[in-house]
Design an enzyme around this catalytic site. Structure first.
Site, PDB file in Angstrom:
ATOM      1  CG  ASP A   8      -9.544   2.920  -4.982  1.00  0.00           C
ATOM      2  OD1 ASP A   8      -9.245   2.983  -6.187  1.00  0.00           O
ATOM      3  OD2 ASP A   8      -8.705   3.047  -4.069  1.00  0.00           O
ATOM      4  CD  GLU A  10      -4.796   0.900  -3.535  1.00  0.00           C
ATOM      5  OE1 GLU A  10      -3.799   0.725  -4.280  1.00  0.00           O
ATOM      6  OE2 GLU A  10      -5.331   1.995  -3.356  1.00  0.00           O
ATOM      7  CD  GLU A  53       7.956  -3.213  -8.432  1.00  0.00           C
ATOM      8  OE1 GLU A  53       7.860  -3.821  -9.521  1.00  0.00           O
ATOM      9  OE2 GLU A  53       8.794  -3.498  -7.548  1.00  0.00           O
ATOM     10  CG  HIS A  58      -0.811  -1.453  -2.132  1.00  0.00           C
ATOM     11  ND1 HIS A  58      -0.095  -2.368  -1.392  1.00  0.00           N
ATOM     12  CD2 HIS A  58      -0.809  -1.914  -3.411  1.00  0.00           C
ATOM     13  CE1 HIS A  58       0.317  -3.347  -2.171  1.00  0.00           C
ATOM     14  NE2 HIS A  58      -0.088  -3.098  -3.410  1.00  0.00           N
ATOM     15  CG  HIS A 152      -2.278   5.231  -3.445  1.00  0.00           C
ATOM     16  ND1 HIS A 152      -2.958   5.868  -4.462  1.00  0.00           N
ATOM     17  CD2 HIS A 152      -1.126   5.916  -3.278  1.00  0.00           C
ATOM     18  CE1 HIS A 152      -2.233   6.887  -4.903  1.00  0.00           C
ATOM     19  NE2 HIS A 152      -1.115   6.929  -4.200  1.00  0.00           N
ATOM     20  CG  ASP A 157      -7.281   6.114  -1.953  1.00  0.00           C
ATOM     21  OD1 ASP A 157      -6.854   6.851  -1.047  1.00  0.00           O
ATOM     22  OD2 ASP A 157      -6.530   5.540  -2.765  1.00  0.00           O
TER      23      ASP A 157
END
Length: 225
Positions: A8, A10, A53, A58, A152, A157
């Site tokens: 994963d 970010e 944002e 995260h 996140h 995750d």
């Protein structure tokens, strides 16, 4: 047994073509579709600002990432962990592949082959058409604990997705195959109640009478032996 990598990322935004960068990479090694405990995790300096944002998603700000390595500094270590195994697994994998390949290109490395992509979002949509198939939704559907997921975080995750992936592949029993000589079979995890509940059914007098009437019509019924 088959080795694969579940991963994963970010990022600072949604589109690497407009200058968004990777700020976190996490990856877990799977063998026989089950985690081995080996992992890769790094926070990165994106060499740009982190929009508010994105930070809300995260939890990382520009200040959190100052002094972290740049992607070019870790590219070889990441590729060494990923190796040449067939399957690279991610949720909404096209997003993660797109960002990592943009970073690899920028660092002068070969991109990840898209033929290696396994997208758990596609798997979930095929299995649960028309239903919510975000990672959160799948965790709730499969009873995976989400209490630690406040933002996140890529490593968390990955751990959640590893549990979801096992369920999408048929549950923990799926990973239990024939072991080569000297290999130890992975433990089977039983997630059911500690004790079995025994339910006893007591038929009514009318049901007993109907059964007795039926038995009388049989020739040499074994119940009367």
């Amino acid at each position: 047994m088959k080795r694969s990598i579940l991963f994963d990322t970010e990022t600072t935004g949604l589109d690497p073509a407009t200058g968004d960068r990777v700020i976190e990479i996490a990856a877990l090694e799977l063998v026989g579709d089950l985690p081995t405990g080996k992992s890769y995790h790094v926070l990165l300096d994106p060499e740009r600002d982190v929009p508010e944002e994105a930070s809300r998603v995260h939890g990382f700000t520009r200040a959190d990432l100052e002094g972290k390595p740049k992607f070019a500094d870790v590219a070889d270590k990441f590729l060494a962990f990923v190796g040449d195994d067939d399957a690279l697994i991610a949720h909404n994998a096209r997003f993660d592949f797109g960002f990592l390949n943009a970073e690899l290109k920028r660092a002068g490395r070969k991109p990840l082959n898209m033929d290696r992509m396994v997208d758990t979002l596609d798997m979930a949509r095929e299995r649960f058409p028309g239903m919510p198939n975000s990672l959160d939704a799948l965790c709730r559907r499969f009873g995976v604990d989400l209490s630690a997921r406040t933002t996140h975080n890529a490593l968390l995750d990955c751990k959640l997705l590893a549990e979801v992936y096992v369920e999408l592949m048929g549950g923990r029993q799926h990973g239990l195959g024939l072991m080569a000589d000297g290999e130890q079979a992975p433990a089977v995890v039983y997630d059911g109640p500690a004790e079995r509940t025994v339910v006893r059914v007591h038929p009514s007098a009318a049901a007993l009478a109907a059964h007795a009437s039926f038995v009388e019509k049989l020739k040499d019924p074994i119940w009367n032996s």
